[in-house]
Scaffold this motif. Structure first.
Motif, short mmCIF file in Angstrom:
data_model
loop_
_atom_site.label_atom_id
_atom_site.label_comp_id
_atom_site.label_asym_id
_atom_site.label_seq_id
_atom_site.Cartn_x
_atom_site.Cartn_y
_atom_site.Cartn_z
N ARG A 179 3.12 9.12 2.18
CA ARG A 179 3.84 8.44 3.08
C ARG A 179 3.05 7.54 3.95
O ARG A 179 3.58 6.80 4.95
N LYS A 180 1.78 7.42 3.64
CA LYS A 180 1.09 6.40 4.46
C LYS A 180 1.09 4.83 3.73
O LYS A 180 0.67 4.04 4.40
N ARG A 181 1.73 4.83 2.67
CA ARG A 181 1.98 3.60 2.15
C ARG A 181 3.56 3.02 2.37
O ARG A 181 4.16 3.79 2.56
N GLN A 182 3.58 1.72 2.64
CA GLN A 182 4.54 1.11 2.84
C GLN A 182 5.03 -0.14 1.93
O GLN A 182 4.11 -0.99 1.99
N PRO A 183 5.92 -0.20 1.13
CA PRO A 183 7.06 0.91 1.02
C PRO A 183 6.46 2.14 0.33
O PRO A 183 5.64 2.23 -0.29
N ILE A 184 7.44 3.38 0.55
CA ILE A 184 7.08 4.61 0.06
C ILE A 184 6.76 4.50 -1.32
O ILE A 184 8.11 4.16 -2.01
N SER A 197 14.20 14.75 5.24
CA SER A 197 12.78 14.66 5.06
C SER A 197 12.53 16.12 5.29
O SER A 197 11.53 16.42 4.43
N LYS A 242 12.66 3.54 -1.67
CA LYS A 242 11.35 3.48 -1.22
C LYS A 242 11.28 3.44 0.45
O LYS A 242 10.39 2.81 1.30
N HIS A 243 12.22 4.16 1.09
CA HIS A 243 12.31 4.28 2.50
C HIS A 243 13.27 5.44 3.08
O HIS A 243 14.17 5.60 2.21
#
Length: 308
Positions: free
Chosen positions: A50-55, A33, A16-17
């Motif tokens: 990619r806008k969310r964290q975690p990915i 990437s 997730k990263h």
């Protein structure tokens, strides 16, 4: 589209990263990437948000990930099938093993195995039971060595040996004068046990119908068998140890060992793998090496023992 690109998206999905995924794949983050971006361009979709964290994956990205896991597993099985037909030990072979087994078993057979089969590449990782099961399902390891428990029907299981549990008692503990330990004796406040989630603890709690030893749990969380043994040796409470651990003890340490009364709680140590497993030759090498390395009387369950 390449298998490497699929491996990269699976790494991002699991970690997730992007940076952690790149580290796990042993490449730079820009390389990882870029390869994922090329795959997204080829498919015309976004695999990750990619806008969310975690990915996290997109809806269609999750579908791609599920398919990628199947493709990679089939590719792995194809290569392993060829190696098996060629009768070779080449290729990395990953083994997951419980932390309550590894320190006492691995030194007994692993150095000799590497010496006799230098062409093999066996890599061992300590893991909890739930981690071994998950890693097998994901194809991250080839086999797991653990204590047999309920809920292993999805895997093929091969018996290795039976191992008794023993008490390890401090000299100032009331149980020290006992020649054997009865489950009704286990009432001490300082009963050093692994935290919940360890099958070693769970089996003993079930067999002995133990209640929590609150003082010891307050004093030390997590812990390991070796840590608890050192506490006992320095004069406080008791803990539990597996049979193979006794073979590593000095005479002064063996004075602290107390067997259980009959029926003796015993765990069944097994090696498990998925049902589509194909690397039978190297698994047989492992099984033979392990069974040759443990005392012969541990290979069969005795009448005085009770499997837990």
């Amino acid at each position: 589209m390449t298998l490497q690109q699929l491996e990269y998206i699976i790494a991002v999905y699991r970690h997730k990263h992007f940076a952690k995924a790149a580290e796990a794949c042993k490449v730079t983050q820009p390389t990882l990437s870029s390869m994922i971006q090329k795959l997204e361009d080829e498919l015309g979709v976004k695999i990750f948000d990619r806008k969310r964290q975690p990915i996290l994956p997109t809806v269609i990205g999750q579908h791609i990930i599920n398919q990628s896991l199947e493709i990679l597993q089939h590719a792995k099985l194809l290569k392993e099938s060829v190696d098996e037909e060629k009768n070779t030990l080449r290729g990395i072979f990953h083994v997951g093993i419980l932390p309550t087994i590894a320190p006492y078993l691995i030194p007994r057979f692993f150095p000799q195995l590497l010496q006799h089969y230098p062409e093999s590449d066996i890599r061992i990782r300590e893991m909890q039971t739930h981690e071994i099961k998950k890693a097998l399902e994901h194809g991250d390891i080839d086999v797991g060595i653990l204590a047999e428990l309920d809920g292993m029907g999805d895997f093929e299981t091969t018996h290795l040996y039976f191992e008794q549990f023993f008490g390890y008692v401090a000299k100032d503990d009331p149980l020290y004068i006992n020649k054997v330990i009865h489950t009704t004796d286990l009432k001490g406040e300082y009963l050093w046990m692994l935290d919940e989630g360890h099958c070693f603890r769970d089996q003993l709690v079930k067999f002995c119908q133990l209640k929590e030893a609150k003082q010891s749990q307050k004093a030390y969380s997590l812990g390991s068998i070796e840590t608890f043994m050192r506490i006992v040796e320095n004069g406080k409470g008791m803990t539990f140890i597996p049979e193979l651990a006794i073979l590593q003890l000095a005479d002064s340490q063996k004075e602290l060992v107390r067997p259980f009364a009959i029926p003796i709680p015993t765990r069944d140590i097994v090696i498990i793998n998925t049902k589509d497993f194909v690397r039978h030759k190297i698994r047989k090498l492992l099984v033979d090496a392990i069974q040759s390395a443990v005392p012969s009387d541990m290979l069969k369950l005795k009448q005085i023992q009770q499997r837990v």
